[in-house]
Design a protein around this motif. Structure first.
Motif, mmCIF file in Angstrom:
data_model
loop_
_atom_site.group_PDB
_atom_site.id
_atom_site.type_symbol
_atom_site.label_atom_id
_atom_site.label_comp_id
_atom_site.label_asym_id
_atom_site.label_seq_id
_atom_site.Cartn_x
_atom_site.Cartn_y
_atom_site.Cartn_z
ATOM 1 N N ASP A 69 23.483 51.801 42.806
ATOM 2 C CA ASP A 69 23.051 50.401 42.726
ATOM 3 C C ASP A 69 23.704 49.551 43.818
ATOM 4 N N ALA A 70 24.970 49.812 44.088
ATOM 5 C CA ALA A 70 25.678 49.025 45.111
ATOM 6 C C ALA A 70 25.091 49.277 46.498
ATOM 7 N N VAL A 71 24.778 50.523 46.799
ATOM 8 C CA VAL A 71 24.193 50.835 48.116
ATOM 9 C C VAL A 71 22.822 50.169 48.247
ATOM 10 N N ARG A 72 22.042 50.199 47.174
ATOM 11 C CA ARG A 72 20.736 49.525 47.199
ATOM 12 C C ARG A 72 20.936 48.015 47.408
ATOM 13 N N ALA A 73 21.912 47.426 46.733
ATOM 14 C CA ALA A 73 22.175 45.985 46.868
ATOM 15 C C ALA A 73 22.658 45.620 48.270
ATOM 16 N N MET A 74 23.489 46.458 48.862
ATOM 17 C CA MET A 74 23.992 46.131 50.216
ATOM 18 C C MET A 74 22.860 46.172 51.234
ATOM 19 N N HIS A 75 21.925 47.091 51.058
ATOM 20 C CA HIS A 75 20.785 47.148 51.979
ATOM 21 C C HIS A 75 19.816 45.989 51.729
ATOM 22 N N ALA A 76 19.607 45.657 50.469
ATOM 23 C CA ALA A 76 18.681 44.562 50.154
ATOM 24 C C ALA A 76 19.195 43.229 50.680
ATOM 25 N N SER A 77 20.495 43.004 50.530
ATOM 26 C CA SER A 77 21.074 41.715 50.951
ATOM 27 C C SER A 77 21.529 41.718 52.403
ATOM 28 N N LYS A 78 21.675 42.913 53.001
ATOM 29 C CA LYS A 78 22.247 43.067 54.340
ATOM 30 C C LYS A 78 23.611 42.386 54.413
ATOM 31 N N LEU A 79 24.416 42.684 53.384
ATOM 32 C CA LEU A 79 25.767 42.122 53.273
ATOM 33 C C LEU A 79 26.707 43.160 52.668
ATOM 34 N N PRO A 80 28.005 42.960 52.851
ATOM 35 C CA PRO A 80 28.963 43.819 52.147
ATOM 36 C C PRO A 80 28.864 43.603 50.637
ATOM 37 N N VAL A 81 29.044 44.674 49.876
ATOM 38 C CA VAL A 81 29.175 44.618 48.423
ATOM 39 C C VAL A 81 30.404 45.445 48.053
ATOM 40 N N ALA A 82 30.949 45.194 46.871
ATOM 41 C CA ALA A 82 32.203 45.863 46.500
ATOM 42 C C ALA A 82 32.102 46.527 45.139
ATOM 43 N N LEU A 83 32.774 47.663 45.025
ATOM 44 C CA LEU A 83 33.018 48.307 43.740
ATOM 45 C C LEU A 83 34.519 48.310 43.521
ATOM 46 N N LEU A 84 34.952 47.791 42.370
ATOM 47 C CA LEU A 84 36.365 47.712 42.029
ATOM 48 C C LEU A 84 36.688 48.823 41.033
ATOM 49 N N PHE A 85 37.505 49.769 41.442
ATOM 50 C CA PHE A 85 37.824 50.930 40.609
ATOM 51 C C PHE A 85 39.081 50.665 39.788
ATOM 52 N N THR A 86 38.958 50.853 38.469
ATOM 53 C CA THR A 86 40.087 50.649 37.565
ATOM 54 C C THR A 86 39.981 51.663 36.423
ATOM 55 N N GLY A 87 40.696 51.468 35.334
ATOM 56 C CA GLY A 87 40.624 52.348 34.177
ATOM 57 C C GLY A 87 40.950 53.793 34.517
ATOM 58 N N GLU A 88 40.033 54.706 34.199
ATOM 59 C CA GLU A 88 40.246 56.138 34.447
ATOM 60 C C GLU A 88 40.620 56.441 35.895
ATOM 61 N N PHE A 89 40.173 55.618 36.799
ATOM 62 C CA PHE A 89 40.405 55.878 38.225
ATOM 63 C C PHE A 89 41.828 55.554 38.665
ATOM 64 N N THR A 90 42.604 54.938 37.790
ATOM 65 C CA THR A 90 43.956 54.514 38.194
ATOM 66 C C THR A 90 45.053 55.346 37.537
ATOM 67 N N GLU A 91 44.674 56.458 36.931
ATOM 68 C CA GLU A 91 45.691 57.321 36.298
ATOM 69 C C GLU A 91 46.483 58.058 37.343
#
Length: 168
Positions: A146-168
């Protein structure tokens, strides 16, 4: 991040079409780096600062690559100028993969990071960068897609913030 989550994340990046990653390694998501290095479908650019990573990813995007930048949450603060001047002003799509240091669900949170976590969402809002939080392996593939689709649609940077399970 354990090795299974790292593998899921790298596979999802590949399936979403990401082919270039600039990065400044950090602790929480660093399990991805050896997997990215081992996969010849990714071109990698290790850097010395997050601002440099944004500039290099912008160059790759302008040359036709689907680009991502991997950084620690504090790197967002360092890269603001580059995100505004290159990413937003010139409309350069790029995916920001950010370790959400200091978030409630950051399992390595300490007083060193907690105040950054309270300001990260507000910073992204101020910069006009769309973002989503990724806290489990169950959601990583659809969030990246979804983020890659959004970055192409908007032609702007988008961000995914990794937390929870990803921070163990």
């Amino acid at each position: 991040m354990n090795s299974e989550l790292a593998s899921q994340t790298v596979s999802a990046l590949k399936e979403a079409g990401i082919s270039f990653v600039s990065y400044l390694p950090e602790t929480r998501l660093s399990e991805m780096v050896p997997l990215l290095q081992a996969d010849s479908s990714f071109m990698l650019a290790p850097v010395a600062s997050e601002a440099e990573a944004v500039g290099i990813a912008a160059g790759a995007a302008l040359a036709g690559k689907d680009a991502a930048v991997y950084m620690e949450g504090t790197g967002l603060f360092v890269s603001c100028y580059s995100l505004l001047t290159v990413g937003e002003r010139y409309g350069v799509p790029m995916l920001l993969l950010v370790a959400y240091v200091g978030d409630f669900e950051d399992r390595r949170n300490t007083f060193l990071f907690s105040h950054y976590g309270t300001r990260t969402a507000g910073l992204l809002d101020t910069l006009g960068i769309q973002y989503r939080v990724v806290d489990s392996g169950r959601t990583v593939a659809p969030r990246i897609r979804d983020a890659v689709r959004a970055m192409h649609a908007s032609k702007l940077p988008v961000a995914l913030l990794f937390t929870g399970e990803f921070t163990e």
